[in-house]
Design an enzyme around this catalytic site. Structure first.
Site: not given
Ligand code: COA
Ligand code: ZN
Length: 312
Positions: A17-18, A209, A211, A242
């Site tokens: 993951r990370d 956790h 880094h 990240c």
């Molecule tokens: N899994 C899959 N798709 C997802 C989802 C999830 N958990 N959450 C939202 N989506 C999809 C929505 O369905 C939408 O799809 P569409 O455009 O095809 O309709 C799109 O993503 C945007 O949805 P929205 O609610 O507006 O999300 P966003 O664009 O504001 O993004 C997160 C929010 C949280 C989903 C996104 O920023 C994210 O996944 N971040 C993770 C960051 C990460 O993992 N960082 C490292 C670890 S710390």
């Molecule tokens: Zn980390």
């Protein structure tokens, strides 16, 4: 500091993951599954196998369902996955994930950059997720990112961390990882914050956790050990970071951590040689060298033949 006399420390592997979320290439699902299956037999307590995030945000982990369905689960190993919102939790539960790892940042700015929501919105997601997980009989851990410092906002106060831990407890979550997302923590700060947290929340299942961005990763482990922490996240080869935190780089390296803990007399249950064999495979998987140091130098038990001039 005295030798540890066999105290148990739990190693939680986060390379899938990370580690892989930070890689610019998409690592094939088959390779991820094989790596998880081999890690499952190395003695680690937990494997964070993937994340159920938006595939646009983290394209490297767009195959989360396939990974979770195809791994061979070893009894006793906890298979966790990171989820950023309730949608992610639904996906994780459908795959029978053992533990959902919800994430938010202690800093507003990093929460917005990483998750595109406010800390309040993340806390609302936590409450919904904890409820869903409880109904499914699934464990929940909350990872509090930037808990020791934020690349945008700087120092994060202990009182801010406590305030969020109160809110996380109110959401019904009993396990927390304090995450130093961009390697800003120092050992004195870690010992102090972890002691305060342990005193105030004696029932909390606490993970550290770290880094190694500024070379303080294993030193921070010592600070956490001093405060009684028994669970550590770490990443094979020292990969990690990240993508939404400027300057982020690798987690503490699992094999370096296990090597250090074993040398100090801790019991990790991990087969160091098995980990080293997997770490040796990593450069081929990711297409570049990895920062782990025991892999490069060999364990401290390694011996060389004396130079010819020394032989009699
Ligand atoms: N899994 C899959 N798709 C997802 C989802 C999830 N958990 N959450 C939202 N989506 C999809 C929505 O369905 C939408 O799809 P569409 O455009 O095809 O309709 C799109 O993503 C945007 O949805 P929205 O609610 O507006 O999300 P966003 O664009 O504001 O993004 C997160 C929010 C949280 C989903 C996104 O920023 C994210 O996944 N971040 C993770 C960051 C990460 O993992 N960082 C490292 C670890 S710390
Ligand atoms: Zn980390």
């Amino acid at each position: 500091m005295k030798p540890a006399a066999g105290k148990r420390i739990f190693i939680q592997e986060v390379v899938l993951r990370d580690g892989f979320q930070m890689e610019p290439i998409f690592i094939p699902t088959d390779v991820k599954v094989e790596l998880i299956d081999r890690l499952s037999r190395s003695g680690v307590a937990k494997i964070e196998a993937t994340s159920f995030t938006s595939p646009r945000a983290i394209p490297a982990l767009a195959d989360a369902e396939a990974v979770m369905h195809r791994i061979t689960r070893v009894p006793g190993v906890v298979y966790a996955a990171l989820v950023p919102n309730a949608r992610g939790c639904e996906r994780a539960l459908e795959c029978g994930t053992d533990e959902v790892n919800v994430v938010m940042s202690a800093s507003q700015t990093h929460n917005q950059a990483n998750l595109r929501m406010s800390c309040e919105d993340s806390l609302r997601q936590f409450t919904a997720i904890a409820q869903m997980a409880r109904e499914a009989g699934t464990a929940v851990n909350a990872s509090l990112a930037t808990a020791f410092g934020c690349p945008f906002e700087g120092t994060i106060s202990a009182s801010r961390v406590m305030e969020l831990l109160d809110r996380i407890a109110d959401a019904g979550i009993g396990n927390v990882a304090l995450c130093d997302t961009t390697g800003m923590a120092n050992p004195a700060q870690v010992a102090e914050l972890c002691s305060q947290v342990r005193q105030r929340y004696s029932q909390l299942g606490l993970t550290a956790h770290f880094h190694n961005t500024r070379g303080m990763g294993l030193a921070n482990v010592l600070g956490a050990l001093e405060a009684g922490i028994e669970r550590f996240d770490a990443s094979l080869g020292g990969l990690g970071g990240c993508p939404y935190a400027p300057g982020a780089s690798g987690n503490i390296c699992t094999e370096d951590l296990v090597h250090m803990l074993q040398a100090m007399g801790y019991h990790t249950g991990v087969d160091l040689d098995a980990l080293l064999a997997l770490a040796r495979w990593l450069p081929e998987i990711v297409g570049h060298e990895v920062p782990g140091q025991v892999l490069a130098a060999g364990p401290s038990s390694r011996r060389y033949a004396p130079p010819a001039a020394c032989s009699v």
